[in-house]
Design a protein around this motif. Structure first.
Motif, short mmCIF file in Angstrom:
data_model
loop_
_atom_site.label_atom_id
_atom_site.label_comp_id
_atom_site.label_asym_id
_atom_site.label_seq_id
_atom_site.Cartn_x
_atom_site.Cartn_y
_atom_site.Cartn_z
N HIS A 53 0.83 -1.21 0.00
CA HIS A 53 0.00 0.00 0.00
C HIS A 53 0.87 1.26 0.00
O HIS A 53 0.60 2.23 -0.74
CB HIS A 53 -0.92 0.00 1.22
CG HIS A 53 -1.92 1.12 1.22
ND1 HIS A 53 -1.74 2.27 1.96
CD2 HIS A 53 -3.10 1.26 0.57
CE1 HIS A 53 -2.75 3.07 1.76
NE2 HIS A 53 -3.60 2.49 0.93
N LYS A 54 1.93 1.25 0.80
CA LYS A 54 2.82 2.41 0.89
C LYS A 54 3.53 2.65 -0.44
O LYS A 54 3.64 3.80 -0.89
CB LYS A 54 3.84 2.20 2.00
CG LYS A 54 4.80 3.36 2.21
CD LYS A 54 4.12 4.59 2.78
CE LYS A 54 3.72 4.39 4.22
NZ LYS A 54 3.25 5.66 4.85
N GLU A 57 1.14 4.08 -3.04
CA GLU A 57 0.93 5.51 -2.81
C GLU A 57 2.07 6.34 -3.39
O GLU A 57 1.88 7.52 -3.73
CB GLU A 57 0.81 5.79 -1.31
CG GLU A 57 -0.49 5.33 -0.68
CD GLU A 57 -0.56 5.69 0.79
OE1 GLU A 57 0.50 5.79 1.44
OE2 GLU A 57 -1.69 5.89 1.29
#
Length: 209
Positions: A53-54, A57
């Motif tokens: 997820h990081k 992003e």
């Protein structure tokens, strides 16, 4: 002539017109295989998913190969015997290699309990393309967490060949990163990984036209 000989003699590698380096340049980042290994309940999948997820992003092309998810599809015909675990790891590594060739950062989260099989997986990749992350956690803590109730079933004899109970786990000898989840939170673990990928592994490419 057996099937293996027939394959070797009649199947040839077809060279793609687009190279991995072309895909990396278009993406603006390197493609890497990040291999999470550790006991069930150590936090492999949770950390890998949070890292995915990081990275997403940050506009990194990334995909997670989770061991349980793979066993719902491509590896659904495999059991948890030592032989089938070996094949499970081999297939996952080969899939990861394809993702790396496609210019993607690919994460895998598998118990992968045997050092030999992890080394075989690493051998498929070029130097620097394979990052082994040992998610270290005591068996006591993993049993206390037991998020899927697997340890309880294993102790009752309902799950054979369960790693840490009736099948050994061989700790990695030379992993790039060790995450002690007895002490580290998920957030702290992800930040350590992000720092390694961007500062040491050179994930982002400095492209000059």
């Amino acid at each position: 002539m057996n099937n293996n000989d027939e394959t070797k003699n009649n199947v040839f590698w077809h060279q793609s017109a687009i190279k991995k380096e072309d895909r990396e340049k278009q993406n603006g980042h390197r493609s890497i295989m990040i291999w999470f290994t550790g006991l069930s309940g150590s936090g492999k999948s949770t950390i890998a998913n949070a890292l995915q997820h990081k990275l997403f992003e940050k506009n990194i092309n990334v995909y997670l190969l989770d061991g349980d998810n793979l066993r719902h599809g491509i590896n659904k015909n495999l059991s948890f015997t030592a032989e089938d675990r070996q094949e499970n790891i081999r297939r996952t590594a080969e899939i990861g290699k394809l993702f790396v060739d496609a210019g993607t950062v690919v994460l895998s989260a598998l118990i992968s309990p045997f050092e030999k099989e992890r080394l075989n997986a690493r051998a498929l990749f070029k130097q620097g393309e394979f990052i082994e992350v040992y998610v270290k956690c005591s068996i006591e803590e993993c049993e206390n967490r037991d998020p899927k109730g697997l340890y309880k079933k294993a102790r009752k004899g309902e799950i054979p060949h369960f790693t840490g109970i009736d099948q050994p786990y061989e700790e990695p000898k030379n992993p790039e990163i060790v995450m002690d989840t007895n002490k580290l939170s998920i957030g702290e673990s992800v930040e350590i990984l992000i720092s390694y990928l961007f500062d040491k592994a050179g994930l982002l490419l400095n492209i000059k036209e």
